[in-house]
Design a protein around this motif. Sequence first.
Motif, PDB file in Angstrom:
ATOM      1  N   GLY A 135       0.812  -1.299   0.044  1.00 32.16           N
ATOM      2  CA  GLY A 135       0.034   0.122   0.075  1.00 32.16           C
ATOM      3  C   GLY A 135       0.768   1.199  -0.011  1.00 32.16           C
ATOM      4  N   PHE A 136       0.221   2.156  -0.488  1.00 33.66           N
ATOM      5  CA  PHE A 136       0.757   3.818  -0.564  1.00 33.66           C
ATOM      6  C   PHE A 136      -0.236   4.553   0.023  1.00 33.66           C
ATOM      7  N   GLU A 137       0.530   5.420   0.917  1.00 36.15           N
ATOM      8  CA  GLU A 137      -0.567   6.467   1.529  1.00 36.15           C
ATOM      9  C   GLU A 137       0.248   7.915   1.614  1.00 36.15           C
ATOM     10  N   ARG A 138      -0.614   8.847   1.343  1.00 36.99           N
ATOM     11  CA  ARG A 138      -0.126  10.269   1.326  1.00 36.99           C
ATOM     12  C   ARG A 138      -1.171  11.091   1.967  1.00 36.99           C
ATOM     13  N   ARG A 139      -0.448  11.844   2.880  1.00 41.31           N
ATOM     14  CA  ARG A 139      -1.109  13.104   3.383  1.00 41.31           C
ATOM     15  C   ARG A 139      -1.553  14.279   2.651  1.00 41.31           C
ATOM     16  N   LEU A 140      -2.661  14.732   2.757  1.00 41.18           N
ATOM     17  CA  LEU A 140      -3.008  15.930   1.854  1.00 41.18           C
ATOM     18  C   LEU A 140      -3.089  17.183   2.646  1.00 41.18           C
ATOM     19  N   GLY A 141      -2.328  17.830   2.938  1.00 42.33           N
ATOM     20  CA  GLY A 141      -2.383  19.165   3.958  1.00 42.33           C
ATOM     21  C   GLY A 141      -2.447  18.741   5.208  1.00 42.33           C
ATOM     22  N   ARG A 142      -3.167  19.417   6.221  1.00 45.30           N
ATOM     23  CA  ARG A 142      -3.367  19.013   7.403  1.00 45.30           C
ATOM     24  C   ARG A 142      -4.223  17.924   7.739  1.00 45.30           C
ATOM     25  N   GLN A 143      -5.196  17.921   7.123  1.00 47.03           N
ATOM     26  CA  GLN A 143      -6.296  16.857   7.818  1.00 47.03           C
ATOM     27  C   GLN A 143      -6.495  15.747   6.409  1.00 47.03           C
ATOM     28  N   GLY A 144      -6.192  16.024   5.357  1.00 49.07           N
ATOM     29  CA  GLY A 144      -6.634  15.044   4.276  1.00 49.07           C
ATOM     30  C   GLY A 144      -5.772  13.962   4.240  1.00 49.07           C
ATOM     31  N   ILE A 145      -6.134  12.618   3.498  1.00 47.30           N
ATOM     32  CA  ILE A 145      -5.369  11.568   3.526  1.00 47.30           C
ATOM     33  C   ILE A 145      -5.953  10.708   2.181  1.00 47.30           C
ATOM     34  N   VAL A 146      -4.960  10.366   1.315  1.00 47.91           N
ATOM     35  CA  VAL A 146      -5.388   9.260   0.219  1.00 47.91           C
ATOM     36  C   VAL A 146      -4.580   7.991   0.127  1.00 47.91           C
ATOM     37  N   GLY A 147      -5.103   6.934  -0.058  1.00 49.99           N
ATOM     38  CA  GLY A 147      -4.191   5.751  -0.082  1.00 49.99           C
ATOM     39  C   GLY A 147      -4.698   4.598  -1.145  1.00 49.99           C
ATOM     40  N   VAL A 148      -4.034   3.856  -1.467  1.00 53.97           N
ATOM     41  CA  VAL A 148      -4.223   2.744  -2.356  1.00 53.97           C
ATOM     42  C   VAL A 148      -3.395   1.467  -1.915  1.00 53.97           C
ATOM     43  N   ASN A 149      -4.281   0.224  -2.056  1.00 56.01           N
ATOM     44  CA  ASN A 149      -3.691  -1.020  -1.617  1.00 56.01           C
ATOM     45  C   ASN A 149      -4.036  -2.078  -2.360  1.00 56.01           C
ATOM     46  N   LEU A 150      -2.790  -2.975  -2.601  1.00 52.93           N
ATOM     47  CA  LEU A 150      -3.284  -3.830  -3.642  1.00 52.93           C
ATOM     48  C   LEU A 150      -3.006  -5.320  -2.400  1.00 52.93           C
ATOM     49  N   PHE A 151      -3.869  -6.299  -2.631  1.00 50.61           N
ATOM     50  CA  PHE A 151      -3.939  -7.454  -1.742  1.00 50.61           C
ATOM     51  C   PHE A 151      -3.850  -8.682  -2.347  1.00 50.61           C
ATOM     52  N   TYR A 152      -3.410  -9.834  -1.924  1.00 51.29           N
ATOM     53  CA  TYR A 152      -3.426 -11.230  -2.480  1.00 51.29           C
ATOM     54  C   TYR A 152      -3.360 -12.090  -1.420  1.00 51.29           C
ATOM     55  N   ARG A 153      -4.338 -13.100  -1.588  1.00 54.36           N
ATOM     56  CA  ARG A 153      -4.455 -14.400  -0.422  1.00 54.36           C
ATOM     57  C   ARG A 153      -4.479 -15.563  -1.153  1.00 54.36           C
ATOM     58  N   ASP A 154      -3.431 -16.310  -0.837  1.00 50.17           N
ATOM     59  CA  ASP A 154      -3.656 -17.685  -1.587  1.00 50.17           C
ATOM     60  C   ASP A 154      -4.064 -18.694  -0.299  1.00 50.17           C
ATOM     61  N   VAL A 155      -5.287 -19.382  -0.542  1.00 48.59           N
ATOM     62  CA  VAL A 155      -6.130 -20.025   0.681  1.00 48.59           C
ATOM     63  C   VAL A 155      -5.724 -21.702   0.384  1.00 48.59           C
ATOM     64  N   THR A 156      -5.285 -22.466   1.056  1.00 49.79           N
ATOM     65  CA  THR A 156      -4.985 -23.814   1.061  1.00 49.79           C
ATOM     66  C   THR A 156      -6.028 -24.487   2.061  1.00 49.79           C
ATOM     67  N   ASP A 157      -6.091 -25.721   1.769  1.00 48.97           N
ATOM     68  CA  ASP A 157      -6.922 -26.855   2.547  1.00 48.97           C
ATOM     69  C   ASP A 157      -8.368 -26.166   2.694  1.00 48.97           C
ATOM     70  N   LEU A 158      -8.774 -25.666   1.502  1.00 52.18           N
ATOM     71  CA  LEU A 158     -10.010 -25.200   1.559  1.00 52.18           C
ATOM     72  C   LEU A 158     -11.138 -26.121   1.809  1.00 52.18           C
ATOM     73  N   ILE A 159     -12.079 -25.442   2.317  1.00 51.22           N
ATOM     74  CA  ILE A 159     -13.288 -26.338   3.131  1.00 51.22           C
ATOM     75  C   ILE A 159     -14.438 -26.456   1.956  1.00 51.22           C
ATOM     76  N   GLU A 160     -14.760 -27.468   1.539  1.00 53.42           N
ATOM     77  CA  GLU A 160     -15.838 -27.837   0.399  1.00 53.42           C
ATOM     78  C   GLU A 160     -16.514 -28.805   0.647  1.00 53.42           C
ATOM     79  N   VAL A 161     -18.008 -29.021   0.401  1.00 55.87           N
ATOM     80  CA  VAL A 161     -18.801 -29.939   0.408  1.00 55.87           C
ATOM     81  C   VAL A 161     -18.551 -30.833  -0.701  1.00 55.87           C
ATOM     82  N   VAL A 162     -18.347 -32.273  -0.505  1.00 51.04           N
ATOM     83  CA  VAL A 162     -17.774 -33.235  -1.338  1.00 51.04           C
ATOM     84  C   VAL A 162     -18.948 -34.447  -1.110  1.00 51.04           C
ATOM     85  N   ASN A 163     -18.896 -35.196  -2.073  1.00 52.46           N
ATOM     86  CA  ASN A 163     -19.715 -36.434  -2.322  1.00 52.46           C
ATOM     87  C   ASN A 163     -19.024 -37.845  -1.393  1.00 52.46           C
ATOM     88  N   THR A 164     -19.508 -38.251  -0.466  1.00 51.84           N
ATOM     89  CA  THR A 164     -19.249 -39.434   0.151  1.00 51.84           C
ATOM     90  C   THR A 164     -19.451 -40.762  -0.895  1.00 51.84           C
TER      91      THR A 164
END
Length: 776
Positions: free
Chosen positions: A538-567
């Motif tokens: 993420g990047f964040e910049r203060r604008l003047g005394r009170q303002g603020i602007v930010g942008v953030n990139l995120f990524y999640r790699d999920v393993t052992d995902l729980i799903e409904v399966v046929n027995t």
Amino acid sequence: MKKNLLASSLSRALAGALVVAAGGAFAQDPAPAAPDGAVKELDTIVVQGEISYRDRADDIAPTLSYDLEYFQRFEPLTVGDMLKRVPSVAFVSDVLEYDGAQLRGLDPGYTQILINGKKVPGAGGDRSFFVDRIPAELVERIEIVRAPSANRSGDAVAGALNIILRDAYEFDGAYVRAGALRFDDGEVKPTYGAVAAGEVGGGRLLGGFNVQGRYNPKRKFSTRFEEPGGDFVDREDQTDVRDGDDYSANVSYSRPIGTGELKLTGLYVLTDRTQTEDSIEYNDPTSTSRDNLLSVNRQIVDIDQTNLTFGLGYEFDMAGGRSEIDLGYAGFEDETFDTEEETSYDDDDTPPSFDETEGARILTDTDDTELSLKLAHKRQFTATELEFGLDYLDKARDTARQVSEVDNDVEGDPLPPYADFDRNTSTIDERRIDPYLMLSGAGQVLEWQAGLRYESTDVDVDADGDGESNDYAVLLPSASLRWNLTEDDRLNLSLGRTVRRPNFDFILPLTLEEEYGDSDFAGNPQLDPETAWGIDLGFERRLGRQGIVGVNLFYRDVTDLIEVVNTGAPSATAIGDYEEEVEEFLDENPGADENTPGYPEFDPQSFVYTAANVGDGKVYGVEFDASTPLTALGLPNTGVFVNYSWLDSSVDDEFGERRFNNQARYVYNVGFIQDLPSWGASFGASYRKQGDAELRVLAEEVRTSYGADLEVFIEKRFGENLSVRLTGSNLLDADKDEAFHKFDNAFDQFDRDYDEYELETESAGPVCQLIARYSF
């Protein structure tokens, strides 16, 4: 059962170190008093002198912080109303219901909800907590913690929402609040409360209470077809009214003792609510004639829910550093009294004739408690701070469910009393021991934090006397770096591993018949948790005394995902249908056996399904937010707010690739506030929209779309002690449109052989709110 040797060894070592060093804790000099200006006067909350903007948090882990003043001009009723204005939070609930917060669009179970930094139990089987249970009036600020750190629980794949309640150390003064809400059907609900804080008994005490009338009248219309574009089947007209009251109170007391500070906190929330749904089905797309009547249904659900939390903490100097001991109790009770009665009519006759009246009563009682202990110690080594500690949690969840069904086939006769109840009980006991170690350092340009957390869990489950046990452990590394490019610009990079524990409904050792169409579901107590590696940039910049602007990139790699399966095992419906088929064949062919030509073959189309750890998933997106006065344009009394989040994901199930269930494609907010200092007044508007969400499970697929939400307010201030605000919400009559694709089983779902295709629209009208605050 596996032996968690690392957890046990670390636990004993950390606990021993704290106990041994405790002897010198009270021999130090008294803690210094709070600096001047540390206490905020409550009248600044009642009569806001200027527009408030998003804060720049000091935490090295990327955190967005929003004070109550940021939200208050629009008079939010609950934490849910507050969260709908912040980046990446979506809701897939009924219209005007903001309960299960979905950070980054993921199901509520992926978001960790904290109150004062501590976990709290909730009603959801996915371990989620409904944020509309906490009144906004009790809140000091809300923090969105985007990445993990070692000193916080790792149950935060999507991130954490930390609700900080008002603290005695932060406020001084008192005020009262009173007002009313008017709904589009003419119903008026009161709201009132008070907050007071000051010095008591050598310390500081804050207490507050709030009473909130809750009401939500909705209209629903459903049309059903044989398939998309197919023949009309029936229509349902429905009203859904949620009527009740929420009562809440919080208390905070702090005082210096010895070298440290003792702190007591408490929160109580009581929800008393009745949900009444009336629906009528017709066999015609437009008619309301008795000649087209198919059914009349009424469902009344009485809900009593109680949340009670207590905290006792002591932070003190010890062994050249600072130590902390926290004891906590969190309890949740949910009693639900659900009665549904339906009179149906036979469509084979013209007009449809009376068929029967059926009734069902379901009594549910859930009792969920959590006992917690935290031991922690911090100390400085030149430019590096060391923190280590131990978190212990003992959770017990008991549920009792009673069901009674009655019917009669004589028109006009009352239903028999609900007397014979089938009772099911379940118990879940979960114990966690989580030691952690964290290092952090700060320079003028670079600030960093790195740590390890080891979470071990032992689980015992029981359903109607059938019990099983499981245990698992995960190691959770995390690291965050903040690069202060200039005084106004900074770059954040975080990497960490998080965990999501299985839903309670998935681990109970019982089988639910026809849970998915004609298919059954059997619980799996041996489920492992899902884990996820994640990165935030993420990047964040203060604008003047009170303002603020930010942008953030995120990524999640999920393993052992729980799903409904046929027995592979046939369902109870498949077995029952086969037995009926055999019985009919034998009636038509006396003396026949399995070798008789034409004897039915067992070819099940529905099965017993279970939950299992299968496959992986990926979640990613971009988050943008800005809040600033327009000083550069010569408009210092005009504040603008905007945030936009683009959200996406990928997961494979047995039907192919899809997004994570119910993840909105996007969510954005835009608004402004115009202050008129010479008039002692202000006004503003807020506009919100979120993208479509899709869900695909066994035997059902749902697409959900929401209309936009527009809110406006006008405020008048009278001197330094009184303010009055008029707020209008849902001014665009937002609606919720859902398309349900329903199937009998997985084979039909693959072949697109529909059981039913349903289009449903839910709508609600505007709400007006008039609130006055007076400080003294």
